[in-house]
Scaffold this motif. Structure first.
Motif, PDB file in Angstrom:
ATOM      1  N   VAL A 137       0.865  -1.151   0.000  1.00 27.20           N
ATOM      2  CA  VAL A 137       0.000   0.000   0.000  1.00 27.20           C
ATOM      3  C   VAL A 137       0.901   1.199   0.000  1.00 27.20           C
ATOM      4  O   VAL A 137       0.489   2.321   0.082  1.00 27.20           O
ATOM      5  N   VAL A 138       2.128   0.845  -0.060  1.00 21.85           N
ATOM      6  CA  VAL A 138       3.179   1.836  -0.155  1.00 21.85           C
ATOM      7  C   VAL A 138       2.729   3.278  -0.177  1.00 21.85           C
ATOM      8  O   VAL A 138       2.861   4.021   0.744  1.00 21.85           O
ATOM      9  N   ALA A 139       2.274   3.593  -1.250  1.00 21.89           N
ATOM     10  CA  ALA A 139       2.062   5.025  -1.441  1.00 21.89           C
ATOM     11  C   ALA A 139       0.979   5.586  -0.574  1.00 21.89           C
ATOM     12  O   ALA A 139       0.673   6.748  -0.643  1.00 21.89           O
ATOM     13  N   HIS A 140       0.460   4.810   0.201  1.00 21.59           N
ATOM     14  CA  HIS A 140      -0.624   5.395   0.976  1.00 21.59           C
ATOM     15  C   HIS A 140      -0.057   6.304   2.034  1.00 21.59           C
ATOM     16  O   HIS A 140       0.570   5.854   2.956  1.00 21.59           O
ATOM     17  N   PRO A 141      -0.249   7.474   1.875  1.00 20.20           N
ATOM     18  CA  PRO A 141       0.234   8.391   2.878  1.00 20.20           C
ATOM     19  C   PRO A 141      -0.562   8.174   4.125  1.00 20.20           C
ATOM     20  O   PRO A 141      -1.650   7.645   4.062  1.00 20.20           O
ATOM     21  N   PRO A 142      -0.034   8.555   5.145  1.00 23.83           N
ATOM     22  CA  PRO A 142      -0.736   8.349   6.385  1.00 23.83           C
ATOM     23  C   PRO A 142      -2.025   9.129   6.415  1.00 23.83           C
ATOM     24  O   PRO A 142      -2.785   9.047   7.331  1.00 23.83           O
ATOM     25  N   ALA A 143      -2.199   9.896   5.408  1.00 21.34           N
ATOM     26  CA  ALA A 143      -3.398  10.725   5.405  1.00 21.34           C
ATOM     27  C   ALA A 143      -4.611   9.880   5.664  1.00 21.34           C
ATOM     28  O   ALA A 143      -4.590   8.676   5.538  1.00 21.34           O
ATOM     29  N   ASN A 179      -8.869   4.437   9.867  1.00 17.26           N
ATOM     30  CA  ASN A 179      -9.021   5.843   9.510  1.00 17.26           C
ATOM     31  C   ASN A 179      -8.561   6.727  10.638  1.00 17.26           C
ATOM     32  O   ASN A 179      -7.931   7.759  10.424  1.00 17.26           O
ATOM     33  N   LYS A 180      -8.869   6.274  11.785  1.00 18.17           N
ATOM     34  CA  LYS A 180      -8.415   7.089  12.901  1.00 18.17           C
ATOM     35  C   LYS A 180      -6.912   7.137  12.965  1.00 18.17           C
ATOM     36  O   LYS A 180      -6.303   8.176  13.206  1.00 18.17           O
ATOM     37  N   GLU A 181      -6.396   6.001  12.771  1.00 19.41           N
ATOM     38  CA  GLU A 181      -4.939   5.999  12.790  1.00 19.41           C
ATOM     39  C   GLU A 181      -4.393   6.898  11.699  1.00 19.41           C
ATOM     40  O   GLU A 181      -3.466   7.681  11.899  1.00 19.41           O
ATOM     41  N   ALA A 182      -4.975   6.680  10.582  1.00 19.66           N
ATOM     42  CA  ALA A 182      -4.542   7.540   9.485  1.00 19.66           C
ATOM     43  C   ALA A 182      -4.727   9.001   9.838  1.00 19.66           C
ATOM     44  O   ALA A 182      -3.910   9.857   9.485  1.00 19.66           O
ATOM     45  N   ASN A 183      -5.780   9.248  10.543  1.00 19.90           N
ATOM     46  CA  ASN A 183      -6.024  10.625  10.976  1.00 19.90           C
ATOM     47  C   ASN A 183      -4.875  11.157  11.781  1.00 19.90           C
ATOM     48  O   ASN A 183      -4.351  12.226  11.522  1.00 19.90           O
ATOM     49  N   THR A 184      -4.534  10.391  12.747  1.00 19.13           N
ATOM     50  CA  THR A 184      -3.470  10.903  13.605  1.00 19.13           C
ATOM     51  C   THR A 184      -2.177  11.049  12.828  1.00 19.13           C
ATOM     52  O   THR A 184      -1.439  12.011  12.974  1.00 19.13           O
ATOM     53  N   VAL A 185      -1.953  10.065  12.040  1.00 14.53           N
ATOM     54  CA  VAL A 185      -0.720  10.153  11.265  1.00 14.53           C
ATOM     55  C   VAL A 185      -0.733  11.395  10.380  1.00 14.53           C
ATOM     56  O   VAL A 185       0.229  12.152  10.311  1.00 14.53           O
ATOM     57  N   LEU A 186      -1.801  11.545   9.748  1.00 11.24           N
ATOM     58  CA  LEU A 186      -1.889  12.699   8.865  1.00 11.24           C
ATOM     59  C   LEU A 186      -1.861  13.985   9.654  1.00 11.24           C
ATOM     60  O   LEU A 186      -1.345  14.997   9.185  1.00 11.24           O
ATOM     61  N   ALA A 187      -2.407  13.926  10.804  1.00  8.34           N
ATOM     62  CA  ALA A 187      -2.364  15.140  11.616  1.00  8.34           C
ATOM     63  C   ALA A 187      -0.928  15.499  11.930  1.00  8.34           C
ATOM     64  O   ALA A 187      -0.518  16.657  11.891  1.00  8.34           O
ATOM     65  N   ARG A 188      -0.196  14.499  12.221  1.00 11.38           N
ATOM     66  CA  ARG A 188       1.217  14.783  12.472  1.00 11.38           C
ATOM     67  C   ARG A 188       1.883  15.327  11.234  1.00 11.38           C
ATOM     68  O   ARG A 188       2.652  16.271  11.261  1.00 11.38           O
ATOM     69  N   LEU A 189       1.583  14.673  10.185  1.00 13.38           N
ATOM     70  CA  LEU A 189       2.145  15.170   8.935  1.00 13.38           C
ATOM     71  C   LEU A 189       1.757  16.616   8.716  1.00 13.38           C
ATOM     72  O   LEU A 189       2.557  17.454   8.318  1.00 13.38           O
ATOM     73  N   ASN A 190       0.542  16.862   9.001  1.00 13.10           N
ATOM     74  CA  ASN A 190       0.036  18.215   8.844  1.00 13.10           C
ATOM     75  C   ASN A 190       0.825  19.193   9.697  1.00 13.10           C
ATOM     76  O   ASN A 190       1.273  20.231   9.220  1.00 13.10           O
ATOM     77  N   SER A 191       1.005  18.815  10.915  1.00 14.51           N
ATOM     78  CA  SER A 191       1.712  19.745  11.797  1.00 14.51           C
ATOM     79  C   SER A 191       3.131  19.971  11.310  1.00 14.51           C
ATOM     80  O   SER A 191       3.645  21.084  11.318  1.00 14.51           O
ATOM     81  N   GLU A 192       3.716  18.925  10.905  1.00 19.91           N
ATOM     82  CA  GLU A 192       5.083  19.092  10.430  1.00 19.91           C
ATOM     83  C   GLU A 192       5.124  19.992   9.210  1.00 19.91           C
ATOM     84  O   GLU A 192       5.969  20.874   9.085  1.00 19.91           O
ATOM     85  N   LEU A 193       4.233  19.724   8.329  1.00 13.84           N
ATOM     86  CA  LEU A 193       4.203  20.544   7.128  1.00 13.84           C
ATOM     87  C   LEU A 193       3.909  21.986   7.478  1.00 13.84           C
ATOM     88  O   LEU A 193       4.437  22.910   6.866  1.00 13.84           O
TER      89      LEU A 193
END
Lengths: 795, 139
Positions: free
Chosen positions: A579-585, A754-768
């Protein structure tokens, strides 16, 4: 100050003089005006007086304290005795006669010199009018001067008989008496050496002599000239001399002052307006002014145009410079016209000036429009006082337009008013006015075009996100180059997923309300069952969305491509993490199809989620680890505390899986609820090999989903049992459509993912976001440098 | 922040000029005089467009080693010239603009005085005090 030793007589004399000068009864500070009068009366040359003042330290201090005053008096004596002025002379010169002041006393006073006591209260009664010597003196003066006054008043065509005037005639009397006496002694420097300070008349008001540079009328009365001048001054005329304007002279004021007749006008002025305070306008005076106003402008609420006022006041024979200054003081709103209040203030000032009072630097409070009771405040704001005044700038123009061609432009007037505010400290709203002014002037003067820096929205709002989403969807469709599209077979799906992933990533990055937007994204994503939205943070199509800075999307893309490659390569079972490309989004969570298995194991994953999220950002760059379905298995084996990478990877994997299963609801729910679980689950499988980028571009999850769906499908059956929840979820993503029976579990699993992805993406978001801020800061610094360099470019 | 402030009439004679007294005032007078050429140049350059479009603030006229000269023109061709000390790095364009605006306002106030004849030297105390405040800021 140097020590000063005074003899007893000197001590007494000095204290008397001090009290004489101490009109404010402060007992500590002698009024500068009186002191100066005193010194002038000492018949010393001007420069000597200045030197004395310097030596005694008053110049330094700015006021005459008692010690300074005494020293000054001593120096006066020194100077009068012909000794050179030295600081040390005050003590060294022996047997100095007491300083003599000209014509200062009438004989009566001289008699009472000894009994001269500081009757400051008397002074108070004649507040500021005449240097009222002790009450005694005054009374005597009154009696004595009455005769003098009478002829004078009559000569002046005044009505001395006014009862109101009489008690107050004493003050005016004093000057007369003074004059009378001055005439007698005429030169009498030596006359009353010690008598005591007597009323020092300062018709000139030398105290502020500095301001009356252009005072032609009184120029002749400058101190240096000997007494004759005093005498001559006394004789002069009609105009001058009623030194102290005492409150009385009501009658005089009421005397019709024919505009044409300056002299009469002057006489009237002379007797008019006392300054109790000292600028207060009495009722009689005010009535007189009002009458005069009416002669020019029948409408009391109207204005007197500047030209008419100029003619009117020119008749007062004051020098133009002084009239100009009076105008400056009285035209409160600086509109070139006088309201009733302003007119009264101006008139009052003219009268005062005529009577020898120097013009103040600032308009006295009692003359300010706000303090004057006006009939109407409707027209001009300045009539209504402070609050009204603040409004006057705006009101004045319209109100004055009818009466005269108003000179005001809106903004200069406001500028003026703002300056007025600055000038008159009692205007408390100065700050407000200034701010108003500034804001008002900006539009009025567009040329200057000072633009307030407008904050540019850095963080995309929901709207932006939606736009981005739309754009992305469009882009995604048209962007075959997305690394997510590597897989031709899944191209369409990948595109969809990419778009969804992008969307999710965009949302995460853009939407600072990440949680909200994030949840909304899944909806949208979910809605796009077709997965037309790619969550790929790496989406190269990002140019459209406004705010998001250049994200590590390229990296995402890279990673995604890697992932893609990997995923492709990992066609084997464990490569399901392809699923490689699946961003944590948050992208559409893996569909519930995967749920059945994972659901069971989800709770176990809770712990690992945290680590998962934390590591997700780290995993962003490490795309290769991203889609590693093998991690799912690993996770399943290890559970909790798997490498964060695993979680991250798992997460994205979960996402796609969920996505496949239940786009909308599962995404949201999964994200919120089972995030932890999903993450942990994801971390496990996405362990070593791919523990990279849970935060990796959102596309990852998408890709993963795609691949997971594709790849996991075959494994679904296998992993669901082995890997437990997550694996099952992930793997079940693709199978979503297949495993209808597992919808519930799949949904739950997808929710968690999805929740997990949420958190992951949230982190990504913050970093970005942080990256964004950094970039912006750099940009700002560069802009600043650019601006600094600009002026030079103009050279 | 100015070390010298001058108000030049349309006919290019000074209505008001004042410098920080510590310096050699003649030097400032000379600088102001020479800056008039630059002012005229800028006016003519911009003058192609309508006067309305012409900005009142002219900006930096020319810098010297120690000082910078800024200019401002009103619509009635009355020029304000300000010489500021170059050693003050914090002085920004906006501040100069605000100072010119204050000058313009004070000048308008002087004009509003019916006892003032246009073309006379400006002897208003309020104007003096305003200029003093500007100059004192610098010092």
């Amino acid at each position: 100050m140097e020590g000063l030793t005074l003899s007893d007589a000197e001590q007494k004399y000095y204290s008397d003089l001090f009290s004489y000068c101490d009109i404010e009864s402060t007992k500590k500070v002698a009024a500068n005006g009186r002191v100066l009068e005193l010194f002038r009366a000492a018949q010393l040359p001007n420069d000597v007086v200045l030197q004395i003042m310097e030596l005694c330290g008053a110049t330094r201090l700015g006021y005459f304290g008692r010690s300074q005053f005494y020293i000054a008096l001593k120096l006066v004596a020194v100077a009068q005795s012909g000794f050179p002025l030295r600081v040390e002379s005050i003590n060294t010169v022996k047997d100095l006669p007491l300083p003599r002041f000209i014509a200062s006393k009438n004989e009566q006073e001289s008699r009472h010199a000894a009994s001269y006591s500081s009757d400051s209260e008397n002074q108070g009664s004649y507040s500021g009018v005449i240097p009222p010597p002790p009450g005694r003196g005054q009374v005597k003066k009154g009696s004595v001067s009455h005769d003098a006054v009478q002829p004078r008043t009559s000569a002046d065509q005044q009505e001395p008989a006014s009862p109101v005037v009489s008690p107050q005639q004493s003050p005016p009397a004093s000057p007369h008496t003074w004059r009378k006496h001055s005439r007698h002694p005429s030169g009498g420097n030596s006359e009353r050496p010690l008598a005591g300070p007597g009323p020092f008349w300062s018709p000139f008001g030398e105290a502020q002599s500095g301001s009356s540079a252009g005072d032609a009328v009184w120029s002749g009365h400058s101190p240096p000239p000997p007494q004759e001048n005093w005498v001559s001054f006394a004789d002069t005329p009609p105009t001058s001399t009623l030194l102290p304007m005492h409150p009385a002279s009501v009658q005089d004021q009421t005397t019709v002052r024919t505009v044409a007749s300056a002299t009469t006008a002057n006489e009237i002025r002379r007797q008019s307006s006392s300054y109790d305070d000292p600028w207060k306008i009495t009722d009689e005076q005010r009535q007189y002014y009002v009458n005069q106003f009416k002669t020019i402008q029948p409408d009391l609420n109207g204005f007197i145009p500047g030209s008419a006022a100029k003619e009117f006041f020119t008749k007062s024979k004051l020098p133009i410079l002084e009239l100009s200054h009076i105008w400056e003081l009285s035209d409160f709103d600086k509109d070139g016209a006088l309201t009733l209040d302003e007119f009264c203030a101006a008139f009052h000032l003219v009268v005062a000036r005529k009577n020898g009072y120097d013009l103040p630097e600032k308009l006295p409070e009692s003359l300010m429009p706000k303090l004057i009771d006006l009939e109407d405040s409707a027209d001009v704001g300045d009539q209504t006082g402070e609050v009204g005044y603040s409004g006057s700038p705006a009101e004045a123009p319209p109100s004055k337009s009818p009466s005269m061609p108003s000179l005001n432009q809106t903004w200069p007037e406001m500028n003026q008013s703002s300056e007025q505010w600055e000038t008159f400290s009692e205007r408390s709203s100065s700050s407000q006015t200034l701010t108003q002014f500034d804001s008002n002037i900006a539009p009025a003067d567009p040329d200057t075009a000072i633009v307030h820096p407008v904050p540019i929205r850095m963080t995309p709002s929901k709207i932006h996100m939606q736009e981005m989403e739309l754009k992305r969807t469009g882009n995604d469709h048209t962007n075959p180059t997305s690394p997510l599209l590597v897989k031709p077979s899944d191209l369409s799906e990948e595109n969809k997923i990419n778009s969804s992933v992008k969307f999710a990533s965009g949302n995460t990055v853009d939407g600072y309300s990440s949680s909200d937007s994030f949840t909304s994204d899944p909806e949208q994503i979910g809605n796009n069952v077709t997965r037309q939205r790619s969550h790929s943070g790496t989406s190269p199509d990002n140019p459209a969305p406004p705010p998001p800075p250049p994200r590590p999307q390229p990296s995402h893309s890279r990673s995604s491509s890697l992932d893609m490659n990997r995923t492709f390569a990992v066609t084997t079972g464990q490569q399901q993490a392809g699923v490689v490309a699946h961003p944590p989004a948050v992208p559409p969570r893996p569909q519930p199809s995967q749920a059945p298995g994972p659901v069971v194991h989800r709770p176990v994953d809770a712990d690992s989620l945290i680590t998962h999220t934390s590591t997700s950002p780290q995993q962003i760059p490490e795309q290769p680890n991203f889609a590693d379905f093998s991690q799912f298995e690993v996770f399943a084996a290890s559970n909790v505390n798997e490498e964060q990478e695993d979680e991250a990877e798992k997460h994205p994997e979960v996402l796609p899986v969920e996505k496949a299963s239940d786009p909308a609801s599962s995404l949201r729910v999964a994200k919120t609820d089972s995030k932890s679980e999903e993450k942990t689950a994801a971390s496990a499988p996405a362990n070593v090999s791919k523990g990279t980028t849970p935060l990796a571009p959102p596309p990852k999850p998408v890709r993963r989903r795609l691949k997971s769906e594709d790849e996991l499908r075959p494994e679904v059956d296998e992993h669901t049992q082995k890997t437990g929840v997550l694996a099952g979820v992930l793997t079940s993503q693709p199978p979503l459509p297949r495993s209808v029976g597992k919808d519930k579990k799949a949904i739950q699993a997808s929710i968690r993912r999805n929740k997990e992805a949420n958190t992951v993406l949230a982190r990504l978001n913050s970093e970005l976001q942080q990256q964004l801020k950094d970039v912006l800061e750099e940009r700002i610094s560069l802009e600043v440098q650019l601006e600094q360099l600009r002026p030079f470019s103009h050279l | 922040m100015a070390v010298c402030v001058a108000v030049i009439a349309k006919e290019n004679y000074p209505l008001y000029i004042r410098s920080v007294p510590t310096e050699n005032e003649l030097k400032f007078h000379y600088m102001v005089h020479t800056s008039l050429d630059v002012v005229d140049e800028k006016i003519s350059a911009m003058g192609k467009a309508l006067v309305d479009q012409r900005e009142l603030y002219l900006g930096l006229l020319y810098p010297t080693e120690d000082y910078k000269v800024y200019g401002y023109v009103t619509n009635s061709k009355v020029k304000f010239v300000m010489v500021v000390d170059s050693s003050n790095p914090a002085l920004r364009d906006n501040e100069i603009r605000s100072m010119f605006r204050k000058l313009h306002n004070s000048y308008t106030d002087v004009m509003c005085n019916p006892f003032y004849n246009p073309g006379d030297r400006i002897q208003s105390r309020a104007f003096d005090s305003m200029v003093t405040s500007m100059m004192i800021q610098v010092c």
